[in-house]
Scaffold this motif. Structure first.
Motif, PDB file in Angstrom:
ATOM      1  N   ARG A 119       3.525  -3.105  64.283  1.00 22.75           N
ATOM      2  CA  ARG A 119       2.588  -2.561  65.274  1.00 22.75           C
ATOM      3  C   ARG A 119       1.147  -2.770  64.792  1.00 22.75           C
ATOM      4  O   ARG A 119       0.896  -2.915  63.582  1.00 22.75           O
ATOM      5  N   LYS A 120       0.225  -2.735  65.783  1.00 19.20           N
ATOM      6  CA  LYS A 120      -1.188  -3.012  65.468  1.00 19.20           C
ATOM      7  C   LYS A 120      -1.812  -1.871  64.665  1.00 19.20           C
ATOM      8  O   LYS A 120      -2.528  -2.093  63.704  1.00 19.20           O
ATOM      9  N   VAL A 121      -1.558  -0.627  65.117  1.00 19.66           N
ATOM     10  CA  VAL A 121      -2.218   0.517  64.470  1.00 19.66           C
ATOM     11  C   VAL A 121      -1.366   1.028  63.307  1.00 19.66           C
ATOM     12  O   VAL A 121      -0.208   1.377  63.485  1.00 19.66           O
ATOM     13  N   SER A 122      -1.971   1.088  62.156  1.00 19.59           N
ATOM     14  CA  SER A 122      -1.336   1.547  60.907  1.00 19.59           C
ATOM     15  C   SER A 122       0.164   1.246  60.802  1.00 19.59           C
ATOM     16  O   SER A 122       0.987   2.151  60.830  1.00 19.59           O
ATOM     17  N   PRO A 123       0.493  -0.042  60.663  1.00 18.02           N
ATOM     18  CA  PRO A 123       1.906  -0.402  60.505  1.00 18.02           C
ATOM     19  C   PRO A 123       2.458   0.092  59.163  1.00 18.02           C
ATOM     20  O   PRO A 123       1.677   0.409  58.262  1.00 18.02           O
ATOM     21  N   LEU A 124       3.780   0.156  59.083  1.00 20.59           N
ATOM     22  CA  LEU A 124       4.419   0.526  57.825  1.00 20.59           C
ATOM     23  C   LEU A 124       4.114  -0.544  56.791  1.00 20.59           C
ATOM     24  O   LEU A 124       4.452  -1.715  56.973  1.00 20.59           O
ATOM     25  N   GLN A 125       3.423  -0.131  55.732  1.00 18.63           N
ATOM     26  CA  GLN A 125       3.024  -1.057  54.673  1.00 18.63           C
ATOM     27  C   GLN A 125       3.097  -0.307  53.369  1.00 18.63           C
ATOM     28  O   GLN A 125       2.793   0.883  53.335  1.00 18.63           O
ATOM     29  N   ARG A 126       3.407  -1.026  52.309  1.00 18.66           N
ATOM     30  CA  ARG A 126       3.407  -0.358  51.011  1.00 18.66           C
ATOM     31  C   ARG A 126       1.965  -0.247  50.538  1.00 18.66           C
ATOM     32  O   ARG A 126       1.244  -1.243  50.535  1.00 18.66           O
ATOM     33  N   ALA A 127       1.533   0.966  50.167  1.00 20.24           N
ATOM     34  CA  ALA A 127       0.193   1.097  49.580  1.00 20.24           C
ATOM     35  C   ALA A 127       0.229   0.372  48.242  1.00 20.24           C
ATOM     36  O   ALA A 127       1.256   0.389  47.546  1.00 20.24           O
ATOM     37  N   ALA A 128      -0.867  -0.279  47.875  1.00 19.27           N
ATOM     38  CA  ALA A 128      -0.885  -1.119  46.680  1.00 19.27           C
ATOM     39  C   ALA A 128      -0.369  -0.356  45.453  1.00 19.27           C
ATOM     40  O   ALA A 128       0.370  -0.902  44.645  1.00 19.27           O
ATOM     41  N   GLU A 129      -0.758   0.921  45.338  1.00 23.23           N
ATOM     42  CA  GLU A 129      -0.398   1.659  44.126  1.00 23.23           C
ATOM     43  C   GLU A 129       0.920   2.435  44.249  1.00 23.23           C
ATOM     44  O   GLU A 129       1.285   3.191  43.348  1.00 23.23           O
ATOM     45  N   ALA A 130       1.648   2.237  45.360  1.00 21.18           N
ATOM     46  CA  ALA A 130       2.901   2.997  45.535  1.00 21.18           C
ATOM     47  C   ALA A 130       4.004   2.483  44.602  1.00 21.18           C
ATOM     48  O   ALA A 130       4.087   1.290  44.325  1.00 21.18           O
ATOM     49  N   ILE A 131       4.831   3.416  44.153  1.00 26.45           N
ATOM     50  CA  ILE A 131       5.986   3.037  43.339  1.00 26.45           C
ATOM     51  C   ILE A 131       7.131   2.736  44.301  1.00 26.45           C
ATOM     52  O   ILE A 131       7.443   3.551  45.176  1.00 26.45           O
ATOM     53  N   VAL A 132       7.744   1.557  44.143  1.00 32.10           N
ATOM     54  CA  VAL A 132       8.813   1.175  45.078  1.00 32.10           C
ATOM     55  C   VAL A 132      10.170   1.629  44.550  1.00 32.10           C
ATOM     56  O   VAL A 132      10.479   1.418  43.378  1.00 32.10           O
ATOM     57  N   PHE A 133      10.948   2.255  45.429  1.00 34.54           N
ATOM     58  CA  PHE A 133      12.304   2.670  45.076  1.00 34.54           C
ATOM     59  C   PHE A 133      13.292   2.057  46.028  1.00 34.54           C
ATOM     60  O   PHE A 133      13.259   2.342  47.219  1.00 34.54           O
ATOM     61  N   ASP A 134      14.164   1.185  45.526  1.00 36.52           N
ATOM     62  CA  ASP A 134      15.250   0.677  46.358  1.00 36.52           C
ATOM     63  C   ASP A 134      16.467   1.501  45.975  1.00 36.52           C
ATOM     64  O   ASP A 134      16.948   1.399  44.841  1.00 36.52           O
ATOM     65  N   ASN A 135      16.917   2.359  46.899  1.00 41.38           N
ATOM     66  CA  ASN A 135      18.013   3.250  46.515  1.00 41.38           C
ATOM     67  C   ASN A 135      19.349   2.833  47.113  1.00 41.38           C
ATOM     68  O   ASN A 135      20.230   3.664  47.298  1.00 41.38           O
ATOM     69  N   SER A 136      19.486   1.497  47.380  1.00 40.95           N
ATOM     70  CA  SER A 136      20.780   1.030  47.920  1.00 40.95           C
ATOM     71  C   SER A 136      21.907   1.435  46.978  1.00 40.95           C
ATOM     72  O   SER A 136      22.994   1.784  47.417  1.00 40.95           O
ATOM     73  N   ASP A 137      21.643   1.339  45.666  1.00 40.34           N
ATOM     74  CA  ASP A 137      22.711   1.636  44.704  1.00 40.34           C
ATOM     75  C   ASP A 137      22.366   2.792  43.780  1.00 40.34           C
ATOM     76  O   ASP A 137      22.912   2.905  42.694  1.00 40.34           O
ATOM     77  N   MET A 138      21.413   3.631  44.201  1.00 41.38           N
ATOM     78  CA  MET A 138      21.016   4.723  43.311  1.00 41.38           C
ATOM     79  C   MET A 138      21.418   6.064  43.914  1.00 41.38           C
ATOM     80  O   MET A 138      21.232   6.297  45.102  1.00 41.38           O
TER      81      MET A 138
ATOM     82  N   ASP B  77       2.899   5.989  57.216  1.00 44.66           N
ATOM     83  CA  ASP B  77       1.497   5.654  56.927  1.00 44.66           C
ATOM     84  C   ASP B  77       0.830   6.741  56.087  1.00 44.66           C
ATOM     85  O   ASP B  77      -0.370   6.923  56.146  1.00 44.66           O
ATOM     86  N   ILE B  78       1.626   7.463  55.324  1.00 42.30           N
ATOM     87  CA  ILE B  78       1.063   8.617  54.606  1.00 42.30           C
ATOM     88  C   ILE B  78       0.182   8.147  53.436  1.00 42.30           C
ATOM     89  O   ILE B  78      -0.953   8.599  53.292  1.00 42.30           O
ATOM     90  N   GLY B  79       0.698   7.211  52.648  1.00 43.65           N
ATOM     91  CA  GLY B  79      -0.086   6.730  51.497  1.00 43.65           C
ATOM     92  C   GLY B  79      -1.204   5.787  51.892  1.00 43.65           C
ATOM     93  O   GLY B  79      -2.146   5.571  51.131  1.00 43.65           O
ATOM     94  N   THR B  80      -1.118   5.211  53.089  1.00 45.41           N
ATOM     95  CA  THR B  80      -2.136   4.236  53.500  1.00 45.41           C
ATOM     96  C   THR B  80      -3.224   4.857  54.379  1.00 45.41           C
ATOM     97  O   THR B  80      -4.392   4.519  54.250  1.00 45.41           O
ATOM     98  N   VAL B  81      -2.840   5.769  55.277  1.00 35.12           N
ATOM     99  CA  VAL B  81      -3.795   6.268  56.274  1.00 35.12           C
ATOM    100  C   VAL B  81      -4.056   7.780  56.151  1.00 35.12           C
ATOM    101  O   VAL B  81      -5.201   8.212  56.165  1.00 35.12           O
ATOM    102  N   VAL B  82      -2.979   8.563  56.035  1.00 34.65           N
ATOM    103  CA  VAL B  82      -3.155  10.025  56.068  1.00 34.65           C
ATOM    104  C   VAL B  82      -3.775  10.515  54.751  1.00 34.65           C
ATOM    105  O   VAL B  82      -4.791  11.208  54.759  1.00 34.65           O
ATOM    106  N   PHE B  83      -3.156  10.133  53.624  1.00 36.14           N
ATOM    107  CA  PHE B  83      -3.686  10.551  52.317  1.00 36.14           C
ATOM    108  C   PHE B  83      -3.854   9.345  51.398  1.00 36.14           C
ATOM    109  O   PHE B  83      -3.109   9.190  50.417  1.00 36.14           O
ATOM    110  N   PRO B  84      -4.851   8.488  51.690  1.00 40.29           N
ATOM    111  CA  PRO B  84      -5.017   7.323  50.811  1.00 40.29           C
ATOM    112  C   PRO B  84      -5.364   7.736  49.379  1.00 40.29           C
ATOM    113  O   PRO B  84      -5.186   6.956  48.449  1.00 40.29           O
ATOM    114  N   GLU B  85      -5.825   8.988  49.216  1.00 39.62           N
ATOM    115  CA  GLU B  85      -6.207   9.462  47.881  1.00 39.62           C
ATOM    116  C   GLU B  85      -5.056  10.205  47.181  1.00 39.62           C
ATOM    117  O   GLU B  85      -5.266  10.772  46.101  1.00 39.62           O
ATOM    118  N   ALA B  86      -3.839  10.187  47.759  1.00 35.38           N
ATOM    119  CA  ALA B  86      -2.711  10.920  47.152  1.00 35.38           C
ATOM    120  C   ALA B  86      -2.499  10.491  45.702  1.00 35.38           C
ATOM    121  O   ALA B  86      -2.577   9.302  45.383  1.00 35.38           O
TER     122      ALA B  86
END
Ligand code: DC
Length: 229
Positions: A191-210, A135-144
């Motif tokens: 979970r009800k409180v700050s579930p794992l969610q992608r922040a709208a402006e987050a860059i997504v990295f799928d590293n299955s093959d990276m 929840d770092i980009g959503t709750v702890v540091f939304p201004e990151a």
């Protein structure tokens, strides 16, 4: 050079901490592993037999929260900060599958989250920090200034975690680890409180093959571009 805040969120065993450590080292930033903090509270709860869904168990743990003192201390030889629970180094104990099995439950308790989130905000007050969690980009540091959301297939993640645990000498099976990865994904995302969610402006990295190096280079370059803006 101006300092920024880097928030890394994502599913368990996606290599968040590896990436966060690489970035912190390259930029001379502080690295904070927030999962270690939830794990240390879980270890405390286990030692006090306060694991369970009953209201009574949760109430007792919440009442004991002021007695939980968490601290990170940098270990020069290891090159990262280790977790201390009431002045005891618990770095090894918090990484066992036993703690992994319980931690997502403890992380649903809103009073636990509020205590840890307050500490995390305080640690980042001067920026120059790379923090990883759920929840770092959503709750702890939304201004990151830079937010990364990491993902990979459950099988890839379980295989990585399984190897790590075997290397440490833990006796576990791949199936157990896969089950744990899947169950934590579910609890963390629902979970009800700050579930794992992608922040709208987050860059997504799928590293299955990276590879780790390629991933680091790409994200480090993003960070440099933001810092030099
Ligand atoms: O990053 P990790 O796997 O060590 O985290 C352990 C658990 O802690 C994870 O399953 C969910 C919880 N957690 C959380 O809820 N919020 C965070 N910021 C970090 C971890």
């Amino acid at each position: 050079m101006r300092k920024i805040t880097i928030a890394i969120d994502g599913y368990s065993s996606t290599g968040k901490s590896t990436l966060a450590k690489q970035l912190a080292k390259a930029l001379g930033y502080i690295y904070v592993d927030t999962g270690a903090m939830y794990r240390a509270v879980t270890l405390f709860a286990m030692r006090h037999h306060l694991i369970g869904d009953s209201e009574d168990t949760v109430t007792k743990l919440v009442a004991l929260l002021p007695e939980i003192h968490l601290k990170f201390m940098y270990n020069d030889a290891l090159g990262f900060a280790e977790m201390y629970l009431n002045n005891e180094n618990v770095e090894k104990e918090i990484r066992t599958l036993d703690v992994s099995r319980m931690v997502s439950k403890i992380a649903t308790i809103k009073e636990v989250r509020s205590k840890l989130v307050d500490m995390q905000k305080q640690m980042g007050i001067d920026k120059g920090i790379v923090m990883d969690g759920r929840d770092i980009g959503t709750v702890v540091f939304p201004e990151a200034e830079l937010k990364i959301f990491m993902t990979a297939s459950p099988e890839t993640r379980a295989a990585r975690r399984y190897k790590e645990l075997l290397d440490k000498g833990d006796e576990v099976t791949y199936e157990e680890v896969l089950k744990n990865v899947q169950s934590r994904d579910h609890i963390d995302s629902h979970r009800k409180v700050s579930p794992l969610q992608r922040a709208a402006e987050a860059i997504v990295f799928d590293n299955s093959d990276m590879g780790l190096e390629e991933q680091f280079e790409r994200i480090y370059n993003y960070a440099l571009r933001i810092i030099q803006k």
